[in-house]
Design a protein around this motif. Structure first.
Motif, PDB file in Angstrom:
ATOM      1  N   ALA A 215       0.825  -1.216   0.000  1.00 13.84           N
ATOM      2  CA  ALA A 215       0.000   0.000   0.000  1.00 13.84           C
ATOM      3  C   ALA A 215       0.856   1.262   0.000  1.00 13.84           C
ATOM      4  CB  ALA A 215      -0.922  -0.010   1.215  1.00 13.84           C
ATOM      5  N   TRP A 216       1.882   1.299   0.860  1.00  7.04           N
ATOM      6  CA  TRP A 216       2.728   2.496   0.932  1.00  7.04           C
ATOM      7  C   TRP A 216       3.450   2.736  -0.390  1.00  7.04           C
ATOM      8  CZ3 TRP A 216       0.693   5.118   4.358  1.00  7.04           C
ATOM      9  CH2 TRP A 216       0.455   4.684   5.665  1.00  7.04           C
ATOM     10  N   LYS A 217       3.842   1.668  -1.053  1.00  7.64           N
ATOM     11  CA  LYS A 217       4.497   1.807  -2.359  1.00  7.64           C
ATOM     12  C   LYS A 217       3.537   2.402  -3.382  1.00  7.64           C
ATOM     13  CE  LYS A 217       6.897  -0.804  -5.973  1.00  7.64           C
ATOM     14  NZ  LYS A 217       7.355  -2.148  -6.419  1.00  7.64           N
ATOM     15  N   ASP A 218       2.305   1.900  -3.414  1.00  7.84           N
ATOM     16  CA  ASP A 218       1.311   2.419  -4.355  1.00  7.84           C
ATOM     17  C   ASP A 218       1.002   3.890  -4.085  1.00  7.84           C
ATOM     18  OD1 ASP A 218       1.153  -0.018  -5.620  1.00  7.84           O
ATOM     19  OD2 ASP A 218      -0.662  -0.667  -4.570  1.00  7.84           O
ATOM     20  N   LEU A 219       1.006   4.264  -2.810  1.00  5.12           N
ATOM     21  CA  LEU A 219       0.668   5.644  -2.448  1.00  5.12           C
ATOM     22  C   LEU A 219       1.782   6.633  -2.772  1.00  5.12           C
ATOM     23  CD1 LEU A 219      -1.102   4.873   0.943  1.00  5.12           C
ATOM     24  CD2 LEU A 219      -2.182   5.881  -1.080  1.00  5.12           C
ATOM     25  N   GLN A 220       2.941   6.131  -3.163  1.00  2.67           N
ATOM     26  CA  GLN A 220       4.041   6.997  -3.582  1.00  2.67           C
ATOM     27  C   GLN A 220       4.031   7.255  -5.084  1.00  2.67           C
ATOM     28  OE1 GLN A 220       7.486   4.902  -2.130  1.00  2.67           O
ATOM     29  NE2 GLN A 220       7.234   5.619  -0.027  1.00  2.67           N
ATOM     30  N   ASP A 221       3.067   6.674  -5.772  1.00  2.00           N
ATOM     31  CA  ASP A 221       2.950   6.869  -7.214  1.00  2.00           C
ATOM     32  C   ASP A 221       2.821   8.359  -7.539  1.00  2.00           C
ATOM     33  OD1 ASP A 221       1.065   7.128  -9.774  1.00  2.00           O
ATOM     34  OD2 ASP A 221       2.107   5.203  -9.895  1.00  2.00           O
ATOM     35  N   THR A 222       3.474   8.777  -8.615  1.00  2.00           N
ATOM     36  CA  THR A 222       3.489  10.195  -8.997  1.00  2.00           C
ATOM     37  C   THR A 222       2.083  10.747  -9.210  1.00  2.00           C
ATOM     38  OG1 THR A 222       5.622   9.893 -10.101  1.00  2.00           O
ATOM     39  CG2 THR A 222       4.377  11.870 -10.660  1.00  2.00           C
ATOM     40  N   SER A 223       1.212   9.963  -9.818  1.00  2.00           N
ATOM     41  CA  SER A 223      -0.151  10.432 -10.084  1.00  2.00           C
ATOM     42  C   SER A 223      -0.911  10.678  -8.784  1.00  2.00           C
ATOM     43  CB  SER A 223      -0.902   9.426 -10.953  1.00  2.00           C
ATOM     44  OG  SER A 223      -1.023   8.169 -10.291  1.00  2.00           O
TER      45      SER A 223
ATOM     46  N   THR B  70      -8.024   1.918  -3.333  1.00  2.00           N
ATOM     47  CA  THR B  70      -7.547   0.536  -3.223  1.00  2.00           C
ATOM     48  C   THR B  70      -6.372   0.433  -2.260  1.00  2.00           C
ATOM     49  OG1 THR B  70      -8.268   0.040  -5.485  1.00  2.00           O
ATOM     50  CG2 THR B  70      -6.616  -1.424  -4.516  1.00  2.00           C
ATOM     51  N   ALA B  71      -5.418   1.353  -2.368  1.00  2.00           N
ATOM     52  CA  ALA B  71      -4.250   1.338  -1.483  1.00  2.00           C
ATOM     53  C   ALA B  71      -4.660   1.588  -0.034  1.00  2.00           C
ATOM     54  CB  ALA B  71      -3.236   2.392  -1.933  1.00  2.00           C
TER      55      ALA B  71
ATOM     56  N   HIS C 253      -7.944  -7.946  -4.557  1.00  2.00           N
ATOM     57  CA  HIS C 253      -7.808  -8.276  -5.978  1.00  2.00           C
ATOM     58  C   HIS C 253      -8.931  -7.631  -6.795  1.00  2.00           C
ATOM     59  CE1 HIS C 253      -6.807 -10.566  -9.564  1.00  2.00           C
ATOM     60  NE2 HIS C 253      -8.064 -10.981  -9.633  1.00  2.00           N
ATOM     61  N   ILE C 254     -10.159  -7.681  -6.280  1.00  2.00           N
ATOM     62  CA  ILE C 254     -11.294  -7.055  -6.966  1.00  2.00           C
ATOM     63  C   ILE C 254     -11.072  -5.546  -7.099  1.00  2.00           C
ATOM     64  CG2 ILE C 254     -13.743  -6.447  -6.701  1.00  2.00           C
ATOM     65  CD1 ILE C 254     -14.152  -9.246  -5.490  1.00  2.00           C
ATOM     66  N   LEU C 255     -10.578  -4.929  -6.040  1.00  2.00           N
ATOM     67  CA  LEU C 255     -10.332  -3.488  -6.068  1.00  2.00           C
ATOM     68  C   LEU C 255      -9.202  -3.132  -7.019  1.00  2.00           C
ATOM     69  CD1 LEU C 255     -10.716  -2.565  -2.282  1.00  2.00           C
ATOM     70  CD2 LEU C 255     -12.321  -2.107  -4.138  1.00  2.00           C
ATOM     71  N   GLN C 256      -8.191  -3.966  -7.085  1.00  2.00           N
ATOM     72  CA  GLN C 256      -7.095  -3.710  -8.017  1.00  2.00           C
ATOM     73  C   GLN C 256      -7.592  -3.747  -9.458  1.00  2.00           C
ATOM     74  OE1 GLN C 256      -4.357  -6.734  -6.645  1.00  2.00           O
ATOM     75  NE2 GLN C 256      -3.116  -5.248  -5.514  1.00  2.00           N
ATOM     76  N   GLU C 257      -8.454  -4.699  -9.770  1.00  2.00           N
ATOM     77  CA  GLU C 257      -9.035  -4.755 -11.114  1.00  2.00           C
ATOM     78  C   GLU C 257      -9.910  -3.531 -11.367  1.00  2.00           C
ATOM     79  OE1 GLU C 257     -11.075  -8.501 -11.393  1.00  2.00           O
ATOM     80  OE2 GLU C 257      -9.291  -9.497 -12.216  1.00  2.00           O
ATOM     81  N   TRP C 258     -10.666  -3.136 -10.352  1.00  2.00           N
ATOM     82  CA  TRP C 258     -11.526  -1.948 -10.454  1.00  2.00           C
ATOM     83  C   TRP C 258     -10.691  -0.692 -10.696  1.00  2.00           C
ATOM     84  CZ3 TRP C 258     -11.795   1.717  -6.176  1.00  2.00           C
ATOM     85  CH2 TRP C 258     -12.740   2.728  -6.358  1.00  2.00           C
TER      86      TRP C 258
END
Length: 338
Positions: free
Chosen positions: A193-201, A287-288, A327-332
């Motif tokens: 989750a922390w990695k995803d939350l560092q995404d530039t977007s 999701t994160a 997994h469902i949220l990641q697809e969403w």
């Protein structure tokens, strides 16, 4: 010890709202004994509630009550219909003080809890309406994105949890097995989750969020959502209404109400996006935030308390279900709207 109230006290407080009680009873919530007083009058049945202070906020109880009341007035002005109507006192205020405790009074909602996919779609719509109705009403200085502020708190809780794992694995044999088994699971979820939350977007989304804030309920749980006898959905217990992260509010609602049921999760999101469509970046953010194992963080602080112990005991059972929803949220989050 939970505070009780005499009939004379209830009558005195109720009279300030222009009502005379015919009958009253104390009602306990899932977390607190004598949380609300049900008052029956000639004009109907109402909930008389001592205001519950949020300990995470530095302001005192009176200040928090005043702030909550001002936000309720604002939502009423915007015709937000998914909450019980709050009654004014003789002076026009939405609350009164009795022996140092603030009280407010609202409609008593009679009905049932969430039961089916249609109910969850209604909840998604009601939550999105809250977020959309209040967007832009508050503006705070630069550098204070509501979601980034919330993440500071959660990062601190995560660090405390990591320390707890190390301490218990060395000294506490009673809970060592749980932490040895599931502590690593929680660490993996957190890292993801922390990695995803560092995404530039997402970082750019924080900056955009700072320009237009919204109100959130903060405590969307199963007991706080009712389907009234006339079929309307009502969200109750607005003590924690505040300016905050709509993404965290949505992620917490998904975690706290759907019981890892894929149909309910998808219905809630469907209802939400009908009212307030989310961009791919916003969906990735939700999701994160959902992925963070916040219940384990909280429960590990007081593992001897029955409710927290129950959360820890059920973690193994809920683990595969949790992964399924993630997994469902990641697809969403990767789905591109046409």
């Amino acid at each position: 010890m939970a505070k009780s109230y005499t009939k004379a006290q209830i009558r005195k407080i109720t009279s300030r709202f222009g009502l005379i009680p015919l009958k009253s009873r104390l009602v306990s919530s899932l977390y607190r004994k004598n949380a609300v007083i049900q008052v029956k009058t000639k004009k109907g049945t109402y909930a008389l509630k001592p205001f519950s202070r949020t300990k995470m906020v530095r302001s005192n109880t009176i200040q928090q009550m005043e702030q909550a009341a001002s936000m309720i007035r604002l939502l009423k002005k915007r015709k937000y219909s998914y909450m019980p109507a709050w009654l004014p006192t003789h002076s026009g205020k939405l609350w009164t003080l009795h022996q140092g405790t603030p009280f407010y009074m609202s409609q008593w909602i009679k009905g049932r809890g969430l039961e089916n996919a249609e109910d969850f779609e209604k909840l998604g719509w009601a939550l999105a309406t809250l977020h959309a109705t209040s967007t832009g009403l508050y503006r705070i200085g630069r550098g204070k994105s509501p979601t980034s502020q919330q993440l500071k708190i959660w990062k601190k809780q995560d660090r405390l949890f990591q320390k707890k794992i190390k301490k218990i694995s060395r000294h506490d044999t009673k809970y060592r097995n749980w932490y040895n088994t599931h502590g690593k699971d929680c660490q993996r979820l957190s890292r993801r989750a922390w990695k995803d939350l560092q995404d530039t977007s997402i970082v750019k989304l924080f900056q955009k969020e700072n320009r237009s804030h919204a109100l959130i309920h903060s405590d969307i749980t199963i007991p706080n959502v009712m389907i009234s006898d006339n079929g309307q959905l009502k969200i109750i217990d607005w003590d924690r209404v505040k300016v905050g992260s709509v993404y965290a509010d949505l992620a917490k609602a998904l975690m706290n109400t759907t019981q890892f049921n894929p149909e309910f999760v998808q219905s809630l999101l469907k209802g939400y996006q009908k009212r307030k469509p989310l961009s791919p970046t916003e969906r990735k953010m939700v999701t994160a935030l959902y992925t963070l194992p916040r219940e384990a963080w909280h429960a590990s602080l007081h593992p001897n308390r029955s409710r927290d112990r129950e959360i820890l005991d059920n973690w193994g059972h809920s683990w595969p279900l949790r992964l399924q929803i993630i997994h469902i949220l990641q697809e969403w989050s990767m789905y591109k709207r046409k």
